[in-house]
Scaffold this active site. Structure first.
Site, PDB file in Angstrom:
ATOM      1  N   MET A  22       0.816  -1.220   0.000  1.00  0.00           N
ATOM      2  CA  MET A  22       0.000   0.000   0.000  1.00  0.00           C
ATOM      3  C   MET A  22       0.847   1.267   0.000  1.00  0.00           C
ATOM      4  O   MET A  22       0.547   2.236  -0.704  1.00  0.00           O
ATOM      5  CB  MET A  22      -0.936   0.005   1.218  1.00  0.00           C
ATOM      6  CG  MET A  22      -1.953  -1.093   1.203  1.00  0.00           C
ATOM      7  SD  MET A  22      -2.972  -1.107  -0.288  1.00  0.00           S
ATOM      8  CE  MET A  22      -3.994   0.324   0.000  1.00  0.00           C
TER       9      MET A  22
ATOM     10  N   ASP B 159      10.510   3.654   5.673  1.00  0.00           N
ATOM     11  CA  ASP B 159      10.313   2.259   6.114  1.00  0.00           C
ATOM     12  C   ASP B 159      11.477   1.903   7.037  1.00  0.00           C
ATOM     13  O   ASP B 159      12.571   2.477   6.914  1.00  0.00           O
ATOM     14  CB  ASP B 159      10.274   1.298   4.906  1.00  0.00           C
ATOM     15  CG  ASP B 159       9.554  -0.015   5.217  1.00  0.00           C
ATOM     16  OD1 ASP B 159       8.453  -0.246   4.671  1.00  0.00           O
ATOM     17  OD2 ASP B 159      10.087  -0.810   6.029  1.00  0.00           O
TER      18      ASP B 159
ATOM     19  N   SER C 284      -6.532  -1.137   7.866  1.00  0.00           N
ATOM     20  CA  SER C 284      -7.713  -1.790   7.296  1.00  0.00           C
ATOM     21  C   SER C 284      -8.759  -2.037   8.348  1.00  0.00           C
ATOM     22  O   SER C 284      -9.903  -2.344   8.017  1.00  0.00           O
ATOM     23  CB  SER C 284      -7.327  -3.162   6.736  1.00  0.00           C
ATOM     24  OG  SER C 284      -6.355  -3.040   5.768  1.00  0.00           O
TER      25      SER C 284
ATOM     26  N   HIS D  37      -8.225   5.316   4.298  1.00  0.00           N
ATOM     27  CA  HIS D  37      -8.084   3.920   3.885  1.00  0.00           C
ATOM     28  C   HIS D  37      -8.185   3.794   2.367  1.00  0.00           C
ATOM     29  O   HIS D  37      -9.272   3.811   1.798  1.00  0.00           O
ATOM     30  CB  HIS D  37      -9.179   3.108   4.604  1.00  0.00           C
ATOM     31  CG  HIS D  37      -9.103   1.642   4.357  1.00  0.00           C
ATOM     32  ND1 HIS D  37     -10.200   0.815   4.457  1.00  0.00           N
ATOM     33  CD2 HIS D  37      -8.064   0.842   4.009  1.00  0.00           C
ATOM     34  CE1 HIS D  37      -9.836  -0.424   4.180  1.00  0.00           C
ATOM     35  NE2 HIS D  37      -8.550  -0.431   3.903  1.00  0.00           N
TER      36      HIS D  37
ATOM     37  N   ASN E 214      -6.531  -1.319  -2.739  1.00  0.00           N
ATOM     38  CA  ASN E 214      -5.428  -1.940  -3.466  1.00  0.00           C
ATOM     39  C   ASN E 214      -5.913  -2.431  -4.841  1.00  0.00           C
ATOM     40  O   ASN E 214      -6.929  -3.124  -4.888  1.00  0.00           O
ATOM     41  CB  ASN E 214      -4.945  -3.121  -2.590  1.00  0.00           C
ATOM     42  CG  ASN E 214      -3.785  -3.880  -3.172  1.00  0.00           C
ATOM     43  OD1 ASN E 214      -3.126  -3.440  -4.111  1.00  0.00           O
ATOM     44  ND2 ASN E 214      -3.522  -5.035  -2.590  1.00  0.00           N
TER      45      ASN E 214
ATOM     46  N   GLU F  50     -11.784   5.322   1.924  1.00  0.00           N
ATOM     47  CA  GLU F  50     -12.689   5.349   3.080  1.00  0.00           C
ATOM     48  C   GLU F  50     -12.068   6.301   4.113  1.00  0.00           C
ATOM     49  O   GLU F  50     -10.918   6.107   4.524  1.00  0.00           O
ATOM     50  CB  GLU F  50     -12.787   3.914   3.629  1.00  0.00           C
ATOM     51  CG  GLU F  50     -13.979   3.612   4.482  1.00  0.00           C
ATOM     52  CD  GLU F  50     -14.001   2.128   4.917  1.00  0.00           C
ATOM     53  OE1 GLU F  50     -12.942   1.469   4.970  1.00  0.00           O
ATOM     54  OE2 GLU F  50     -15.095   1.637   5.225  1.00  0.00           O
TER      55      GLU F  50
ATOM     56  N   ASN G  30     -13.983  -3.554   5.357  1.00  0.00           N
ATOM     57  CA  ASN G  30     -13.526  -4.877   5.780  1.00  0.00           C
ATOM     58  C   ASN G  30     -14.494  -5.594   6.710  1.00  0.00           C
ATOM     59  O   ASN G  30     -14.382  -6.796   6.908  1.00  0.00           O
ATOM     60  CB  ASN G  30     -12.123  -4.786   6.369  1.00  0.00           C
ATOM     61  CG  ASN G  30     -11.111  -4.695   5.244  1.00  0.00           C
ATOM     62  OD1 ASN G  30     -11.149  -5.498   4.311  1.00  0.00           O
ATOM     63  ND2 ASN G  30     -10.253  -3.692   5.279  1.00  0.00           N
TER      64      ASN G  30
HETATM   65  N1  LIG Z   1      -2.812  -5.079   1.287  1.00  0.00           N
HETATM   66  C1  LIG Z   1      -3.970  -4.492   1.071  1.00  0.00           C
HETATM   67  O1  LIG Z   1      -4.702  -4.843   0.129  1.00  0.00           O
HETATM   68  C2  LIG Z   1      -4.418  -3.365   1.944  1.00  0.00           C
HETATM   69  C3  LIG Z   1      -5.505  -2.569   1.521  1.00  0.00           C
HETATM   70  C4  LIG Z   1      -5.880  -1.457   2.291  1.00  0.00           C
HETATM   71  C5  LIG Z   1      -5.193  -1.192   3.484  1.00  0.00           C
HETATM   72  N2  LIG Z   1      -4.145  -1.992   3.880  1.00  0.00           N
HETATM   73  C6  LIG Z   1      -3.444  -1.636   5.108  1.00  0.00           C
HETATM   74  O2  LIG Z   1      -2.260  -0.939   4.767  1.00  0.00           O
HETATM   75  C7  LIG Z   1      -1.235  -1.183   5.740  1.00  0.00           C
HETATM   76  C8  LIG Z   1      -0.024  -1.760   5.048  1.00  0.00           C
HETATM   77  O3  LIG Z   1      -0.391  -2.982   4.433  1.00  0.00           O
HETATM   78  P1  LIG Z   1       0.493  -3.618   3.263  1.00  0.00           P
HETATM   79  O4  LIG Z   1      -0.347  -4.654   2.614  1.00  0.00           O
HETATM   80  O5  LIG Z   1       1.125  -2.538   2.469  1.00  0.00           O
HETATM   81  O6  LIG Z   1       1.620  -4.376   4.148  1.00  0.00           O
HETATM   82  P2  LIG Z   1       3.066  -4.868   3.698  1.00  0.00           P
HETATM   83  O7  LIG Z   1       3.369  -6.037   4.575  1.00  0.00           O
HETATM   84  O8  LIG Z   1       3.124  -5.045   2.223  1.00  0.00           O
HETATM   85  O9  LIG Z   1       4.008  -3.624   4.074  1.00  0.00           O
HETATM   86  C9  LIG Z   1       4.167  -3.170   5.380  1.00  0.00           C
HETATM   87  C10 LIG Z   1       5.469  -2.384   5.448  1.00  0.00           C
HETATM   88  O10 LIG Z   1       5.554  -1.749   6.748  1.00  0.00           O
HETATM   89  C11 LIG Z   1       6.908  -1.730   7.109  1.00  0.00           C
HETATM   90  N3  LIG Z   1       7.040  -1.476   8.550  1.00  0.00           N
HETATM   91  C12 LIG Z   1       6.865  -2.324   9.582  1.00  0.00           C
HETATM   92  N4  LIG Z   1       7.098  -1.691  10.746  1.00  0.00           N
HETATM   93  C13 LIG Z   1       7.422  -0.418  10.445  1.00  0.00           C
HETATM   94  C14 LIG Z   1       7.788   0.718  11.215  1.00  0.00           C
HETATM   95  N5  LIG Z   1       7.856   0.663  12.552  1.00  0.00           N
HETATM   96  N6  LIG Z   1       8.082   1.881  10.580  1.00  0.00           N
HETATM   97  C15 LIG Z   1       8.019   1.945   9.209  1.00  0.00           C
HETATM   98  N7  LIG Z   1       7.688   0.896   8.432  1.00  0.00           N
HETATM   99  C16 LIG Z   1       7.392  -0.273   9.034  1.00  0.00           C
HETATM  100  C17 LIG Z   1       7.421  -3.096   6.669  1.00  0.00           C
HETATM  101  O11 LIG Z   1       8.856  -3.110   6.576  1.00  0.00           O
HETATM  102  C18 LIG Z   1       6.721  -3.250   5.312  1.00  0.00           C
HETATM  103  O12 LIG Z   1       7.529  -2.771   4.259  1.00  0.00           O
HETATM  104  C19 LIG Z   1      -1.870  -2.121   6.772  1.00  0.00           C
HETATM  105  O13 LIG Z   1      -2.390  -1.357   7.822  1.00  0.00           O
HETATM  106  C20 LIG Z   1      -2.983  -2.804   5.979  1.00  0.00           C
HETATM  107  O14 LIG Z   1      -4.025  -3.268   6.794  1.00  0.00           O
HETATM  108  C21 LIG Z   1      -3.744  -3.062   3.132  1.00  0.00           C
END
Ligand SMILES: NC(=O)c1ccc[n+]([C@@H]2O[C@H](COP(=O)([O-])OP(=O)(O)OC[C@H]3O[C@@H](n4cnc5c(N)ncnc54)[C@H](O)[C@@H]3O)[C@@H](O)[C@H]2O)c1
Length: 282
Positions: A12, A31, A117, A138, A141, A150, A188
Site C-alpha cells: 500500500m 520504512d 484496514s 483507507h 489496493n 474510506e 472490511n
Molecule cells: N494489502 C492491502 O490490500 C491493503 C488494503 C488497504 C489497506 N491496507 C493496510 O495498509 C497497511 C499496510 O499494508 P500492506 O499490505 O502494504 O503491508 P506490507 O506487509 O506489504 O508492508 C508493510 C510495510 O511496513 C513496514 N514497517 C513495519 N514496521 C514499520 C515501522 N515501525 N516503521 C516503518 N515501516 C514499518 C514493513 O517493513 C513493510 O515494508 C496495513 O495497515 C494494511 O491493513 C492493506
C-alpha cells in the site's frame, strides 16, 4: 509545494507514494527496512512504465514523478509534512509506536492519517497528544487504480481534519466516503467475512479455489474472485483483519478459517510471497 510522508513502503505504501508524487506532491517514503524501500521504489517504477506504455504518462513525466520521491529509514523525514499517512504492517503495537513517535516529530498542524484496514482510529489517536488531527485514510489496493478512499472519523477527529483529508483525497482524483470508527470500518466488516467464508469452502472440500472464484465472478458479478483478491491483499493482512474483527466484535462469528492461519504460518502470503491460493511467477 505540498509535502506528504508515507510510513511503510509495502504493497500500500508504495502505491500511496505513487499517487501523491504523480499529483505533484513532494513525497517522503519511510520504512524500517532499506530492502522494503528499494522494492517499493522498484514497484513504483514498474507501475509508471506500465502507465507510459498505455500512453497515460509520458516518459519525461515518469522521471519527474520519481524525482519527487525521497526515501528514508527515519521518521524524521516527516518533520515538514503537511500530512503523514501511515501504511505499516497491520499490527496495533507497531502502529501505536509509530504514532507516538510521529506525535513528537511531525510539525504542529500536520494531519496524522492511518491507512489501517481495521484497527481502531480512536485507539491510534489516543497514542498522541493531538487526537483531533488523527484520521483514517483507507486507500484500496491497487492504489493507482482504485478510486475509493474510506475516510474514518474517530471520536476526537476534528471537522477541519476530516474536511482537509476529504479535499486531499479529491485532489488525488479519488472518491472519499466518510464512515465512523468501528472494527473493520465498512469495507472490511463486509469484505473480510466473505473472503474468510470462501476459505472455509476450500478447507471443507466444497470446491477448489478456482471454482469458488468462478462462482463469485460469474454469479455475483465480482471482477475478481474472493481468493484471488485475498492473494492480492496478502493473506497475512487478511488474518490480521479477521483477528481485529474477532477481538472487537464477536469471537465465534469472526473466527479466522484454520486454513488461512496455516497458510500464513507456512509463509504462503499470496502475491507478495509468490504463493497463496494461486502461484505467481513475478
Ligand atoms: N494489502 C492491502 O490490500 C491493503 C488494503 C488497504 C489497506 N491496507 C493496510 O495498509 C497497511 C499496510 O499494508 P500492506 O499490505 O502494504 O503491508 P506490507 O506487509 O506489504 O508492508 C508493510 C510495510 O511496513 C513496514 N514497517 C513495519 N514496521 C514499520 C515501522 N515501525 N516503521 C516503518 N515501516 C514499518 C514493513 O517493513 C513493510 O515494508 C496495513 O495497515 C494494511 O491493513 C492493506
Amino acid at each position: 509545494m505540498s509535502k506528504v510522508a508515507v510510513v511503510g513502503a509495502g504493497t500500500m505504501g508504495n502505491g500511496i507514494a505513487h499517487v501523491f508524487a504523480q499529483r505533484g506532491w513532494e513525497t517522503s517514503l519511510i520504512d524500517v527496512s532499506q530492502d522494503a524501500l528499494d522494492r517499493g521504489v522498484a514497484t513504483i517504477k514498474k507501475n509508471l512504465e506500465r502507465q507510459t506504455k498505455r500512453g497515460a504518462v509520458s516518459g519525461a513525466r515518469c522521471a519527474e514523478i520519481l524525482e519527487r520521491i525521497e526515501t528514508s529509514t527515519s521518521l524524521d523525514a516527516a518533520k515538514d509534512a503537511e500530512i503523514v499517512i501511515e501504511a505499516a504492517t497491520e499490527d496495533p503495537e507497531i502502529k501505536f509506536m509509530i504514532f507516538r513517535d510521529l506525535d513528537r516529530r511531525a510539525p504542529p498542524g500536520a494531519i496524522l492519517a492511518s491507512n489501517t484496514s481495521s484497527i481502531s482510529i480512536n485507539e491510534i489517536a489516543a497514542q498522541t497528544k493531538r487526537p483531533n488531527a488523527v484520521v483514517g485514510m483507507h486507500f484500496m489496493n491497487p492504489v493507482p487504480v482504485m478510486t475509493l478512499v474510506e475516510i474514518i472519523r474517530g471520536k476526537a477527529t476534528s471537522e477541519d481534519t476530516v474536511s482537509k483529508t476529504v479535499a486531499i483525497a479529491k485532489e488525488l482524483g479519488k472518491t472519499p466516503v466518510e464512515v465512523n470508527d468501528a472494527p473493520g470500518f465498512v469495507s472490511n466488516r463486509v469484505l473480510m467475512p466473505m473472503i474468510n467464508e470462501a476459505i472455509f469452502c476450500v478447507q471443507d472440500g466444497i470446491a477448489t479455489p478456482q471454482a469458488v472464484d468462478e462462482v463469485m465472478k460469474l454469479g455475483m458479478g465480482h471482477p475478481l474472485g474472493p481468493l484471488a483478491l485475498a492473494d492480492l491483499i496478502g493473506l497475512d493482512v487478511c488474518l490480521s483483519i479477521m483477528r481485529v474483527l474477532q477481538d472487537g466484535l464477536d469471537r465465534q462469528k469472526y473466527r479466522p478459517a484454520p486454513l488461512l492461519e496455516k497458510m500464513v504460518t507456512a509463509g504462503k502470503l499470496g502475491r507478495k510471497s509468490g504463493q497463496g491460493f494461486y502461484a505467481y511467477r513475478d
